[in-house]
Design an enzyme around this catalytic site. Structure first.
Site, mmCIF file in Angstrom:
data_model
loop_
_atom_site.group_PDB
_atom_site.id
_atom_site.type_symbol
_atom_site.label_atom_id
_atom_site.label_comp_id
_atom_site.label_asym_id
_atom_site.label_seq_id
_atom_site.Cartn_x
_atom_site.Cartn_y
_atom_site.Cartn_z
ATOM 1 C CG ASN A 42 10.887 -6.952 5.802
ATOM 2 O OD1 ASN A 42 12.021 -7.424 5.739
ATOM 3 N ND2 ASN A 42 10.464 -5.983 5.029
ATOM 4 N N GLY B 215 -4.828 -3.949 3.463
ATOM 5 C CA GLY B 215 -6.254 -4.169 3.683
ATOM 6 C C GLY B 215 -6.632 -5.625 3.836
ATOM 7 C CD GLU B 216 -9.456 -9.750 5.750
ATOM 8 O OE1 GLU B 216 -8.553 -10.244 6.421
ATOM 9 O OE2 GLU B 216 -9.961 -10.326 4.753
ATOM 10 C CG ASN C 296 0.544 -14.607 11.105
ATOM 11 O OD1 ASN C 296 1.317 -15.012 10.242
ATOM 12 N ND2 ASN C 296 -0.457 -13.802 10.818
ATOM 13 C CB CYS D 119 1.323 -8.310 -4.150
ATOM 14 S SG CYS D 119 0.691 -8.126 -2.482
ATOM 15 C CB CYS E 208 -5.699 -2.879 7.345
ATOM 16 S SG CYS E 208 -6.506 -4.457 7.722
ATOM 17 C CB CYS F 78 -1.902 -7.938 12.060
ATOM 18 S SG CYS F 78 -3.346 -8.758 11.368
ATOM 19 C CB SER G 149 -3.995 -13.247 1.710
ATOM 20 O OG SER G 149 -3.494 -13.319 3.020
ATOM 21 C CB CYS H 120 1.452 -4.943 2.747
ATOM 22 S SG CYS H 120 0.346 -5.032 4.154
ATOM 23 C CB CYS I 136 0.637 -5.668 9.602
ATOM 24 S SG CYS I 136 0.029 -4.902 8.095
ATOM 25 C CD GLU J 246 3.192 0.063 0.509
ATOM 26 O OE1 GLU J 246 3.643 0.917 1.282
ATOM 27 O OE2 GLU J 246 3.447 -1.157 0.605
ATOM 28 C CB SER K 115 -2.855 -14.068 7.812
ATOM 29 O OG SER K 115 -1.690 -13.516 8.301
HETATM 30 S S1 SF4 Z 1 -1.680 -8.131 7.980
HETATM 31 FE FE1 SF4 Z 1 -3.374 -7.750 6.554
HETATM 32 S S2 SF4 Z 1 -5.197 -7.935 7.879
HETATM 33 FE FE2 SF4 Z 1 -3.454 -7.654 9.275
HETATM 34 S S3 SF4 Z 1 -3.374 -5.425 9.633
HETATM 35 FE FE3 SF4 Z 1 -1.990 -5.910 7.895
HETATM 36 S S4 SF4 Z 1 -3.237 -5.548 6.074
HETATM 37 FE FE4 SF4 Z 1 -4.642 -5.763 7.817
#
Ligand code: SF4
Length: 369
Positions: free
Chosen positions: A294, A167-168, A220, A111, A118, A122, A195, A339, A125, A98, A218
């Site tokens: 979200n 992704g990271e 949180n 973005c 990933c 998290c 990020s 995402c 996510c 995406e 990030s």
């Molecule tokens: S927030 Fe970013 S690092 Fe965490 S699982 Fe989602 S894509 Fe991966």
């Protein structure tokens, strides 16, 4: 003889110097190499035929050896009230990623995804929910950018880039750096933000670069226990060590670190959490970006968006504690915050992958767990 597409080098995968060296094997005189590099790095063309000042015979020769392929867009959302559009694209191997177009008053943000999934996992996510995916190549990252710029006629000087999609990025460090080096041809480093979930070796590698993008982290949660609950990567890279690494990150004028904080109702949104967050980041050149959660059917049902009153109280508390803060309230912006949701809607739910946090940052050519 024409090579199969899979055997041809994608010119967007080559760092600027590599591109010139590669072209020198088949192109002369040198000014032609410069012209071709400009078509790639400045204009972001996806076909050799678009190189109008290059002789037809040379274009054909280039097309026999190389490609300029981008991810293929298979779905675009309807524009949100603020004009944001999310793109779903398919890669050569069938993976889907995406990207998001976010118009603003005086500029546009794009973005980008850096991995096709990933492994960081998290819990808030959707991308993390669906598990690991491979590293994206530079051409797959750049293709997302150029596609959006072309479709919306966004000039490079009006473009901001944020690596906040799937992704990271710091687990795909070498490919990320190649993509950044190509972007710098038209977009200044201070207009690009990477990020991360807190990959300390990647932050240290980023700090060593001559030209650095902006850094967003990030966070949180204001304490280690809760951060471990929602971001298991914290077990590998503890919060106190992460903050120490951020304190060593080279500060540049006007370029604060962005601390992202997803607000979850009743979990991390109390005024006391804002006070604890302010204390945690004291001493950092940082501003907070509060992102109301979200909701998504794939994510735990207890995770809810706080009320507007709770968001306001959290933000006011940060401000009273001398923290600069912005809130991502608009519906359009939320599609970027969320995402993986577009892919998640269209992808059959797979077995939940238990995230591994035991590996070091990925290197060029490696697959992301
Ligand atoms: S927030 Fe970013 S690092 Fe965490 S699982 Fe989602 S894509 Fe991966």
């Amino acid at each position: 003889m024409t090579n199969d597409v899979a055997d041809r080098t994608n010119l967007y995968d080559l760092a600027p110097q590599e591109l010139r060296a590669t072209l020198a094997e088949v192109v002369s005189p040198p000014f032609r190499i410069k012209q071709i590099a400009e078509w790639v790095h400045v204009h972001g063309v996806d076909s050799f035929d678009a190189m109008s000042n290059i002789p037809k015979e040379l274009r054909a020769r280039l097309a026999e050896r190389y490609t300029l392929e981008f991810p293929h867009v298979v779905e675009r959302t309807e524009p949100a009230p603020d004009g944001s559009v999310k793109y779903l694209s398919v890669l050569g191997d069938g993976n889907r990623i995406e990207s998001v177009y976010m118009p603003m008053r005086d500029r546009t943000s794009v973005c980008l995804s850096s991995q096709a999934g990933c492994a960081v996992g998290c819990t808030f996510c959707v991308t993390g929910f669906f598990g690991a995916g491979r590293n994206l190549t530079p051409s797959e990252m750049l293709g997302q950018l150029f596609t959006v710029q072309h479709e919306h006629h966004v000039p490079a000087e009006m473009t901001n880039v944020v690596f906040m999609g799937m992704g990271e990025p710091l687990l795909n460090f070498d490919f990320l750096v190649t993509a950044l080096d190509i972007m710098y041809a038209t977009i200044a480093p201070k207009r690009i933000t990477v990020s991360t979930s807190g990959i300390i070796p990647g932050i240290e590698d980023l700090a060593r670069l001559d030209r650095r993008p902006n850094l967003a982290i990030s966070i949180n949660a204001p304490d280690r226990k809760r951060r471990e609950e929602i971001m298991p990567i914290t077990k590998k890279y503890p919060l106190d060590e992460l903050i120490a690494a951020l304190k060593k990150y080279p500060a540049e004028k006007g370029r604060d670190i962005t601390v992202e904080y997803v607000l979850l109702a009743g979990y991390n949104d109390a005024p006391a959490d804002a006070v604890a967050l302010a204390r945690l980041i004291r001493g950092l050149h940082a501003k907070v970006n509060a992102i109301p959660f979200n909701t998504d059917p794939n994510l735990p049902p207890w995770m809810k968006r706080p009320t507007d009153e709770a968001i306001d109280l959290f933000v006011d508390t940060l401000v009273r504690n001398e923290v600069a803060v912005t809130v991502r309230r608009s519906k359009g912006r939320e599609i970027a915050a969320a995402c993986g949701q577009l892919r998640g809607r269209t992808e059959r739910k797979r077995r939940r992958v238990i995230p591994s946090v035991s590996e070091e940052p990925g290197r060029a050519g490696t697959r992301s767990r």
